[in-house]
Design an enzyme around this catalytic site. Sequence first.
Site, short mmCIF file in Angstrom:
data_model
loop_
_atom_site.label_atom_id
_atom_site.label_comp_id
_atom_site.label_asym_id
_atom_site.label_seq_id
_atom_site.Cartn_x
_atom_site.Cartn_y
_atom_site.Cartn_z
CE LYS A 87 -3.76 2.19 2.65
NZ LYS A 87 -4.59 2.12 3.87
CB SER A 162 -7.83 3.79 2.83
OG SER A 162 -6.97 3.17 3.79
CB SER A 186 -8.07 0.97 5.74
OG SER A 186 -8.67 2.24 5.84
#
Length: 483
Positions: A87, A162, A186
């Site tokens: 990420k 996210s 997330s």
Amino acid sequence: MAGPSESDTARLTELSAAEAIAQMSRGELSAERYAEALLARCHAARSLNAFITLEPDRVLDDARARDRERRAGAKLGPLFGLPIPVKDSVNTRDYPTTGGTPALRTFRPKEDAPAVAALRAAGAIVLGKTNLHELSYGWTSNNLAFGAVHNPYDPARIPGGSSGGTAAAIAARLAPLGVAEDTEGSIRVPAAFCGIKGFRPTTGRYSTKGCVPISPLFDQVGPHARTVEDLALFDAVLAHDARDARPVKAGSLLGVRLGIVRDYWFAGLDAEVERITDAALMRLKNAGAELIETELPGLARLIDLTTDQVQNHDVSGALARYLKEYGSGVTLAELIERASPDIQAVFKSYVLPGGANVVSEREYAAARDQYLPELHRLYQDYFSRTRVAAIVFPATRVAAPLIGEETTLQIRGQPVDFASAVARNIAPGSTAGLPGLVLPAGLTAAGLPVALEFDAPAGADRALLSLGRALEQTLGPLPAPRL
């Protein structure tokens, strides 16, 4: 070396992380050929916009280095040769770390975050940096700066956020194991929407140093994968206590107690989510699990008094410290000034001084010092009283919404706030710091994934992953998305 054929690529990209590592460690599959297969898949699925940064030549160079190590007789790590997408809010020394926001577009940290360093030390390769909801402040991954991430099961829909890029990559077979983060869902929301497995460990189990932060009280790195075995492999590498990194084995569900709290987690579900959840719970019961129905009085009140207050208070200070500590060359004011309009609006209303919804110091102190400890005690009492191994519930109230449906959703003909529809169910576990495991439970009539979440007592990470092996066998796999 010629690249793998289309059929070979399809075969290799279906391998789990554990299977690929085993084949590479034995010399049956070269790290270079495996990386080529994943990169070919990444190219074919580029319209998903799962990556912000992807450098194939760097990945192949790293893979060739792993092959040389094996041929030289080096000791091979538990993640030998595995390309892992990271990420783009987790620091990497050789890739930019943008946080999904314009002001950090060219920011290159000097060193890896400890989580990435541990993965590399175990033999892994960084397979690029994945797209995300800007500054991790949302659940859609509709990033206005770097473009929206698309759900592999329906590209018109969000992958969740996210950590949407990592989830989309794992679901679309761009890699079998990836790095995500979770402050309030997330890891778990994208896992649920993309039909993969997600694991948020007990808060503090893995280092979050070197990650673009929201709140040190809630932030936690964690994995996305397509098998629980691969989640456990990740945990074994990153867990602080090596004594708690024993292999997890699938056992029986016979006599396993699973808690159900209907008045919070099961209220107001979409009809398809409810149908699939009920069917999945019946499969668990038929496999021998005991479903213990009870209540958790006061839960909604405590979440209302803690979750948003802590995050919206902590994020400005945490971001400012991160920007300075890692030499970004950007101030918090500059970061927000250059952020996308949707993020600016949220920060101006909820975070920055003078905003209409800014949390006062009194409210924050009460959340941190009074209500969070009360929430912890509520869960401790619940697990002690019920003796359940985990609480089970639908991870989200809806399947993946359409991109752009970010304010109000319709559930059974009634308007529902987006945050409530997507994040109500996942908020308690992360606020309380519990380990949470998301497993796919089935597909809606429209072909969209629906998932269950299993939350266990704080510190019971390995027990939850072991239970997850049995749950996974009972719930069964989902068909791969047809890209």
